[in-house]
Design a protein around this motif. Structure first.
Motif, PDB file in Angstrom:
ATOM      1  N   ALA B 199     -36.266  -2.706 -54.260  1.00 10.81           N
ATOM      2  CA  ALA B 199     -35.323  -3.389 -55.165  1.00 10.81           C
ATOM      3  C   ALA B 199     -35.935  -3.615 -56.538  1.00 10.81           C
ATOM      4  CB  ALA B 199     -34.905  -4.721 -54.545  1.00 10.81           C
ATOM      5  N   SER B 200     -37.255  -3.803 -56.596  1.00 11.08           N
ATOM      6  CA  SER B 200     -37.893  -4.070 -57.894  1.00 11.08           C
ATOM      7  C   SER B 200     -37.794  -2.857 -58.827  1.00 11.08           C
ATOM      8  CB  SER B 200     -39.361  -4.446 -57.680  1.00 11.08           C
ATOM      9  OG  SER B 200     -39.987  -3.450 -56.905  1.00 11.08           O
ATOM     10  N   VAL B 202     -35.020  -0.823 -58.761  1.00 13.93           N
ATOM     11  CA  VAL B 202     -33.606  -0.423 -58.828  1.00 13.93           C
ATOM     12  C   VAL B 202     -32.902  -1.170 -59.960  1.00 13.93           C
ATOM     13  CG1 VAL B 202     -31.381  -0.556 -57.600  1.00 13.93           C
ATOM     14  CG2 VAL B 202     -33.455   0.126 -56.362  1.00 13.93           C
ATOM     15  N   GLU B 203     -32.070  -0.462 -60.684  1.00 10.91           N
ATOM     16  CA  GLU B 203     -31.258  -1.151 -61.698  1.00 10.91           C
ATOM     17  C   GLU B 203     -29.854  -0.568 -61.708  1.00 10.91           C
ATOM     18  OE1 GLU B 203     -31.400  -2.573 -66.324  1.00 10.91           O
ATOM     19  OE2 GLU B 203     -33.017  -1.316 -65.582  1.00 10.91           O
ATOM     20  N   TYR B 204     -28.869  -1.463 -61.780  1.00  7.77           N
ATOM     21  CA  TYR B 204     -27.478  -1.019 -61.896  1.00  7.77           C
ATOM     22  C   TYR B 204     -27.015  -1.286 -63.314  1.00  7.77           C
ATOM     23  CZ  TYR B 204     -27.782  -1.108 -56.840  1.00  7.77           C
ATOM     24  OH  TYR B 204     -28.179  -0.889 -55.552  1.00  7.77           O
TER      25      TYR B 204
END
Ligand code: SF4
Lengths: 168, 332
Positions: B199-200, B202-204
């Motif tokens: 998650a660190s 990942v960017e949306y």
């Protein structure tokens, strides 16, 4: 499909800064009580947040006149209503319809499924959002119902009406 | 004889209680570190949480399987050793392992506790499975999701242990336990650090036209139009542009989940002993919905009734489902 906050708010006039500020003033005492009570009853959830206890989250219920600023720091807990135009710079933003957000908090809905269907939108620090989700998911019972209970029969009636008002 | 045990995911103590209450025969879970393949932020159990969760599960007659299913890198074996010792002390019913060193340690130090071979070991031939059974006393193999039902039936005849198969959830494409796609982009290893698409990294991003792009370590994995369903930001389910195509396309697989609800009777008939539901990273809502649906289905089949499984498509990735290789090798 997710609703656009701009479209909704423009259609209803909820975007007017004066109305948003007034709504925040009305909501704030309730929010303060709610968050303090939840923190007291579920202290273990803070451990799952790790260093993101000091992250600023913006929770944005698209059809409400304001958003919520959450900083889940047990030492200095913040949950306040903020007009969108005056929202602080958030580390992470979570956006969706109000009842969906409420159901996600209570694990009545699955966050990943809401994300797949595009009803839930997440931007900013994804790890912060994942930690918050996992912290809330480990809480037993319903935070929405606990909150409604705090306000007695009136609270329960509002929650029931809210649930009826939204098609599931 | 196939008992069609239901093996259910538990990412938190509350999810574990939800799975137990929904009728799980066994739950599987992991510690908050790299010893398991769902090492996600804020997920999993502390030793104290595992102790009370084991007590809760055992009171209801549900078994607890501890996933130690990652591969210890050189010099870091102590973490896996401690996790095994803690699990044994807390009374877990089985360890799910992939690495031979971890299997060997548990077989020697905790011989009274069952060993299950994780899907992460990618053991898909009778020869490989027998090797684990003979050398480490493995009692059950979780089969990789690449075999057809006739192949499973044949393997069952040639191995001395129980078979567990996935029936619902995430559907990885690569050889299990060998995928290095995440490592390539982020430097973190799915198989040693326990996380695919951390998650660190990942960017949306939301765009003006309502579309949303997902990025991993700065690389765009997919871009979903406003009217499209979304998937996880995993490289194997990404949509890419290449010189020889006009549009972006799913190079490996599209966002989709495995759902074998319609194949349960055939799987039981083929000798599958236990059914696994993927999703330790999912919410209690998912656990409640999926476990109760499969509990009902398995009970119906056991009682000789037609199983009428609830529609679970809303919980699937991309809101699409497949029977994958279980139905045919041509699925992709
Ligand atoms: S990239 Fe896909 S195949 Fe590889 S570990 Fe992740 S989910 Fe599995």
């Amino acid at each position: 499909m997710s609703a656009s906050p701009d479209t909704l708010n423009r259609a209803t006039g909820l975007h007017l800064p004066g109305f948003a500020r007034l709504s925040c003033l009305i909501a704030q005492p309730v929010l303060t009580r709610v968050v303090q009570r939840i923190a007291k009853r579920h202290p273990s959830m803070f451990a799952r947040l790790g260093s993101h206890r000091t992250t600023d989250f913006l929770i944005d219920p698209v059809e409400l006149p304001f958003a919520l600023h959450l900083r889940p720091d047990p030492q200095a807990l913040v949950l306040r209503a903020v007009p969108r135009h005056a929202a602080p710079r958030a580390g992470a933003t979570i956006r969706g319809k109000f009842l969906l957000l409420l159901e996600l908090i209570d694990s009545e809905e699955d966050g990943d499924a809401a994300f797949f269907s595009r009803d839930l939108e997440v931007t900013g620090d994804t790890e912060a959002v994942v930690r918050l989700r996992n912290a809330l998911d480990d809480v037993d019972g319903s935070i929405a119902e606990e909150t409604a209970e705090m306000f007695g029969p009136a609270g329960r009636a509002i929650l029931a009406r809210l649930r009826r008002a939204y098609p599931t | 004889m196939s008992l069609a045990e239901l093996i259910c995911p538990a990412g938190t103590p509350a999810a574990l209680r939800t799975a137990v209450d929904a009728g799980a025969d066994a739950v599987y879970c992991g510690f908050q570190d790299a010893t398991n393949a769902r090492n996600f932020p804020g997920l999993n159990f502390t030793p104290d949480e595992l102790a009370s969760s084991v007590a809760y599960a055992h009171e209801q007659g549900t078994k607890v399987l501890l996933a130690l299913n990652t591969y210890p890198p050189a010099g870091k074996f102590d973490l896996w050793r401690q996790a095994a010792d803690t699990g044994a002390r807390l009374g877990v019913d089985a360890f799910i392992v992939a690495d031979m060193g971890v299997a060997d340690y548990i077989a020697r130090i905790h011989p009274g506790i069952r060993l299950h071979l994780s899907v992460q070991a990618a053991a898909s031939s009778p020869e490989a499975i027998r090797y684990y059974c003979e050398n480490f006393g493995v009692k059950r193999v979780v089969l990789p999701r690449i075999l057809t039902i006739p192949e499973i039936r044949q393997i069952r005849k040639e191995i001395p242990c129980e078979i567990e198969t996935f029936i619902f959830g995430n559907h990885g494409l690569m050889i299990e336990g060998r995928c290095s796609l995440t490592n390539y982009l982020t430097g973190q290893s799915t198989n040693m650090d326990g996380v695919c698409s951390p998650a660190s990294d990942v960017e949306y991003k939301r765009h003006e036209d309502g579309s949303m792009s997902s990025q991993l370590a700065g690389f765009t994995i997919d871009c979903f139009r406003s009217d499209e369903k979304a998937g996880y930001p995993t490289i194997c389910k990404g949509r890419y542009r290449t010189a020889h195509r006009d549009d972006a396309y799913y190079a490996f697989e599209e966002p989709i989940s495995l759902n074998l609800s319609r194949l349960l009777p055939e799987l039981i008939d083929a000798g599958v002993h236990a059914f696994k539901i993927e999703g330790r990273q999912r919410s209690k809502s998912y656990v409640r919905g999926v476990v109760s649906a499969f509990r009902q289905a398995v009970d119906d089949i056991r009682a000789g009734r037609q199983a009428n499984i609830a529609d679970l498509v809303a919980l699937t990735e991309g809101q699409k489902q497949t029977q994958g290789a279980f139905e045919t090798k041509k699925w992709r």
